[in-house]
Design a protein around this motif. Sequence first.
Motif, mmCIF file in Angstrom:
data_model
loop_
_atom_site.group_PDB
_atom_site.id
_atom_site.type_symbol
_atom_site.label_atom_id
_atom_site.label_comp_id
_atom_site.label_asym_id
_atom_site.label_seq_id
_atom_site.Cartn_x
_atom_site.Cartn_y
_atom_site.Cartn_z
ATOM 1 N N SER A 120 0.863 -1.209 -0.046
ATOM 2 C CA SER A 120 -0.180 0.140 -0.075
ATOM 3 C C SER A 120 0.829 1.288 -0.046
ATOM 4 C CB SER A 120 -0.926 -0.036 1.237
ATOM 5 O OG SER A 120 -0.007 -0.152 2.388
ATOM 6 N N HIS A 121 1.975 1.333 0.458
ATOM 7 C CA HIS A 121 2.923 2.468 0.705
ATOM 8 C C HIS A 121 3.526 2.659 -0.655
ATOM 9 C CE1 HIS A 121 5.855 -0.799 1.232
ATOM 10 N NE2 HIS A 121 7.000 0.195 1.037
ATOM 11 N N LEU A 122 3.584 2.031 -1.634
ATOM 12 C CA LEU A 122 4.283 2.309 -2.865
ATOM 13 C C LEU A 122 2.905 2.165 -3.921
ATOM 14 C CD1 LEU A 122 7.646 0.416 -2.571
ATOM 15 C CD2 LEU A 122 7.214 2.804 -2.346
ATOM 16 N N SER A 123 1.929 2.047 -3.784
ATOM 17 C CA SER A 123 1.087 1.871 -4.876
ATOM 18 C C SER A 123 0.265 3.332 -5.188
ATOM 19 C CB SER A 123 -0.325 1.004 -4.508
ATOM 20 O OG SER A 123 0.080 -0.262 -3.972
ATOM 21 N N GLY A 124 -0.078 3.310 -6.784
ATOM 22 C CA GLY A 124 -0.423 4.500 -7.088
ATOM 23 C C GLY A 124 0.638 5.119 -7.819
ATOM 24 N N VAL A 125 1.869 4.895 -7.492
ATOM 25 C CA VAL A 125 3.221 5.842 -7.941
ATOM 26 C C VAL A 125 4.239 5.174 -8.707
ATOM 27 C CG1 VAL A 125 2.915 7.391 -5.812
ATOM 28 C CG2 VAL A 125 4.367 5.314 -5.790
ATOM 29 N N ALA A 126 4.740 5.760 -9.624
ATOM 30 C CA ALA A 126 5.829 5.200 -10.307
ATOM 31 C C ALA A 126 7.380 5.821 -10.068
ATOM 32 C CB ALA A 126 5.737 5.736 -11.814
ATOM 33 N N LEU A 127 8.194 4.924 -9.778
ATOM 34 C CA LEU A 127 9.627 5.173 -9.088
ATOM 35 C C LEU A 127 10.549 5.076 -10.255
ATOM 36 C CD1 LEU A 127 9.107 2.948 -6.199
ATOM 37 C CD2 LEU A 127 8.442 5.138 -6.384
ATOM 38 N N ARG A 128 11.637 5.901 -9.882
ATOM 39 C CA ARG A 128 12.751 5.789 -10.724
ATOM 40 C C ARG A 128 13.766 4.392 -10.282
ATOM 41 N NH1 ARG A 128 15.024 12.106 -11.372
ATOM 42 N NH2 ARG A 128 13.337 12.910 -12.307
ATOM 43 N N ASP A 129 13.733 4.214 -9.045
ATOM 44 C CA ASP A 129 14.434 3.022 -8.519
ATOM 45 C C ASP A 129 14.078 2.644 -7.072
ATOM 46 O OD1 ASP A 129 16.465 1.233 -8.566
ATOM 47 O OD2 ASP A 129 18.239 2.345 -8.136
ATOM 48 N N HIS A 136 16.582 -1.992 6.351
ATOM 49 C CA HIS A 136 16.239 -0.646 5.732
ATOM 50 C C HIS A 136 15.801 -0.754 4.059
ATOM 51 C CE1 HIS A 136 20.199 0.857 4.084
ATOM 52 N NE2 HIS A 136 20.462 -0.265 4.914
ATOM 53 N N ALA A 137 15.275 0.069 3.516
ATOM 54 C CA ALA A 137 14.661 0.308 2.260
ATOM 55 C C ALA A 137 14.790 1.777 1.639
ATOM 56 C CB ALA A 137 13.639 -0.474 1.968
ATOM 57 N N ALA A 138 14.815 2.006 0.684
ATOM 58 C CA ALA A 138 14.986 3.207 0.075
ATOM 59 C C ALA A 138 14.393 3.180 -1.511
ATOM 60 C CB ALA A 138 16.325 3.908 -0.169
ATOM 61 N N CYS A 139 13.852 4.352 -1.850
ATOM 62 C CA CYS A 139 13.221 4.621 -3.075
ATOM 63 C C CYS A 139 13.480 5.784 -3.489
ATOM 64 C CB CYS A 139 11.856 4.039 -3.383
ATOM 65 S SG CYS A 139 10.656 5.379 -2.686
ATOM 66 N N ILE A 140 13.228 6.030 -5.102
ATOM 67 C CA ILE A 140 13.342 7.490 -5.793
ATOM 68 C C ILE A 140 12.096 7.566 -6.468
ATOM 69 C CG2 ILE A 140 14.518 8.889 -7.274
ATOM 70 C CD1 ILE A 140 16.966 7.160 -7.076
ATOM 71 N N ASP A 141 11.224 8.757 -5.988
ATOM 72 C CA ASP A 141 9.993 8.897 -6.848
ATOM 73 C C ASP A 141 10.348 9.404 -8.068
ATOM 74 O OD1 ASP A 141 10.706 11.492 -6.044
ATOM 75 O OD2 ASP A 141 8.806 11.941 -4.987
ATOM 76 N N ALA A 142 9.075 9.789 -8.716
ATOM 77 C CA ALA A 142 9.415 10.162 -10.013
ATOM 78 C C ALA A 142 9.697 11.736 -10.312
ATOM 79 C CB ALA A 142 7.811 10.060 -10.771
ATOM 80 N N ARG A 143 9.949 12.307 -9.038
ATOM 81 C CA ARG A 143 10.362 13.765 -8.976
ATOM 82 C C ARG A 143 11.873 13.785 -8.877
ATOM 83 N NH1 ARG A 143 7.674 18.398 -8.599
ATOM 84 N NH2 ARG A 143 5.771 17.250 -7.943
ATOM 85 N N THR A 577 2.755 0.310 -19.635
ATOM 86 C CA THR A 577 1.601 1.007 -20.288
ATOM 87 C C THR A 577 1.861 2.583 -20.181
ATOM 88 O OG1 THR A 577 -0.797 1.392 -19.377
ATOM 89 C CG2 THR A 577 0.839 1.267 -17.559
ATOM 90 N N ARG A 578 0.831 3.104 -20.556
ATOM 91 C CA ARG A 578 1.005 4.600 -20.660
ATOM 92 C C ARG A 578 -0.055 5.071 -19.810
ATOM 93 N NH1 ARG A 578 3.237 7.986 -24.379
ATOM 94 N NH2 ARG A 578 3.754 6.355 -25.618
ATOM 95 N N VAL A 579 0.351 6.155 -18.925
ATOM 96 C CA VAL A 579 -0.638 6.734 -18.014
ATOM 97 C C VAL A 579 -0.828 8.084 -18.211
ATOM 98 C CG1 VAL A 579 -0.192 4.691 -16.044
ATOM 99 C CG2 VAL A 579 1.371 6.836 -16.295
ATOM 100 N N ALA A 580 -1.986 8.262 -17.640
ATOM 101 C CA ALA A 580 -2.268 10.133 -17.771
ATOM 102 C C ALA A 580 -1.373 11.013 -17.174
ATOM 103 C CB ALA A 580 -3.777 10.179 -17.655
ATOM 104 N N GLU A 581 -1.213 10.476 -15.785
ATOM 105 C CA GLU A 581 -0.424 11.289 -15.130
ATOM 106 C C GLU A 581 0.528 10.347 -14.061
ATOM 107 O OE1 GLU A 581 -2.825 13.919 -12.767
ATOM 108 O OE2 GLU A 581 -3.649 12.195 -11.667
ATOM 109 N N VAL A 582 1.519 10.912 -13.641
ATOM 110 C CA VAL A 582 2.234 10.220 -12.559
ATOM 111 C C VAL A 582 2.645 11.157 -11.587
ATOM 112 C CG1 VAL A 582 4.772 9.131 -12.121
ATOM 113 C CG2 VAL A 582 3.594 8.842 -14.335
ATOM 114 N N LYS A 583 2.261 10.537 -10.464
ATOM 115 C CA LYS A 583 2.440 11.438 -9.215
ATOM 116 C C LYS A 583 3.638 10.818 -8.223
ATOM 117 C CE LYS A 583 -2.554 11.962 -8.509
ATOM 118 N NZ LYS A 583 -3.802 11.661 -7.808
ATOM 119 N N ASP A 584 4.160 12.016 -7.411
ATOM 120 C CA ASP A 584 5.321 11.475 -6.545
ATOM 121 C C ASP A 584 4.827 11.079 -5.129
ATOM 122 O OD1 ASP A 584 4.222 13.696 -5.400
ATOM 123 O OD2 ASP A 584 5.751 15.081 -5.474
#
Length: 614
Positions: A120-129, A136-143, A577-584
């Motif tokens: 749930s904490h990573l759903s609805g977003v697209a990440l860079r890494d 511990h864990a880490a991620c990069i959001d679309a911004r 897929t192609r999405v209408a928008e990507v959120k951070d």
Amino acid sequence: MLASRLSARRVQYSTLFKHQRHFSSASYGLQARLSSRKKIGALITVAAAVATVTAVSASSKVHNDAPADAPSISKDSLPLSRTSVAEELATFVWGSNQNGTILPSSKPSPKSIRTPFVASHLSGVALRDLAFHEKHAACIDARGDVYQWGDGFFDSPGASEEKEPKLTLRGQDITHLAVTHSRVFALSRAGQVFVLPSSQSADIPTTTTESKPSSSWLNWIWKEDKNGRPVELRTDIEMARRERIVSISAGRDHLLALTSSGRTLAHPFSKNANSHGQLGTRKVYYQAPSPADVPSDRVQVHVELVPLAQLDPYAKSSRVSRQPSSDAESTLSTAALEGVQHCNTLFEIPSLRGVRIAQAVAGDRSSFVRTEDGKVLGWGANEYGQLGLGASFTMECIPVPTEVTLSRHYSARTPRKCIDITAGGDVAFFTIQRQDYDAPPVIDILACGMGQWGALGSGQYTQAQGSPVKVKTVSGLLEFDETTRSLQPIRPDTISVSPTGHVLFAFEASSGPVKSPAADFGRDLLSWGANTEYQQGNGKKTNVATPTYVTDWDKKASSGSEPEAVGEESRLMLRGTRVAEVKDMSGKRVLRNAVVEQTPVAGWNCSAIYWRVR
């Protein structure tokens, strides 16, 4: 005969013309009897009917290669299997959750996830890494911002159940992450390497906070924490104009970096950074506070990191405790070794100067580079044969880059070259492209190293494999390409190797000259290796020695209880897929009409599939 056919054809044409004239006259009479208001109403009705028929026909079109339960979508997008368009950016995780790395916000937090489950904490977003370590864990959001979480990051067991991923680096346009037990390295688009602590209460052990200003205009509104600006690694060489760092790869105690000019750099962040010669250089230095009588505020402390195998060659062959020689003891003083963690410099590897490198990869205690002509060099730990130097090569420590021979499976007349290297833990994979005479090119995957849990994919549980063996299930595969009307190799798209001994493998979407994720109908995902923490996603704890398809279960997330697999089992397919928008991660829109694709990642006793922004 011919005359009768011509007369019959004339009769048909005359009949057709009569009907056409009748239809035209009838239409003309109808239009003449309509008033001007009725004419407008009739035209509106006809236009609406035509639009309705067109929409119905377009929405009801079903292609012969579409799944039976495919929803109605636009031609520029493809949905994720068994999810609606609104849920298509779902991140799936499975494996160990002992430290809240894959499901940090669930209550109560399950210790393990047996089958792919929606995070749930990573759903609805697209990440860079996205990267996972033990605690511990880490991620990069679309911004391009970095978020961290996990019990190790929040400094107390169970604390991650109440805390979501925390923003730790903002405004630097980060593109890639490399996580270790004590640090998180972040590479920006401008070629800067930043260092973040793996714990929110820990400070980076360095005496400088100097950093170049970011090119992002968002940096001036970002309020830095008590540690000041993020620490940036410097280089001991003068970078050429427009030269920048393009990739980073981290092992247990060392980091490798590659510049756009093909120069290879290494960075030690622990006193064991060169325990097996994996650093590639012995002489390093770090900045330390200067004495009171020195006018400069900083001085350089030079340290020579001697590999342990050279310091005491018989350490493993005798139980007698021996002290190192006086020279080695003075060189490797305790204070100097402890001070290596203060280093904030990337050092060029001396033996690789003048050699243009195309790829640099770090294993757990080993290092690999690939030259532009397809040759592979390796150095570091070799007790399990992870350098691939051969079964008869028994040296456990290789401090100098040595060429890896990959010709055991091929004849001398077969042209071949390495096009990719993947390493993790004590296992290394080499992607080889070969071509026999006039036959189409073929892609093979060779593996070497620690295969006790089946990570080599060769069908055997070999503890040490010095000669690279072919992973037959995913090697030598061909398909017919309708674009070029010829046989083309099926290439690997992603090979992710976990430090704990399991592998995730995904094929490329298309073998044609142009790869379009938006037109991707699915890619197979395979896994093999260790499975003691359910990291294979099949609901079992049996290790797997051959590549096996990852199963896809009809997943239903339920809060407050441990997730369970429900539904019928099938193959899990990676899609684009192609999405209408990507959120951070904060819910703000970053991109519009963006292309994203599912990407697998093998973490510490866990696995995940996230949506990556292309």
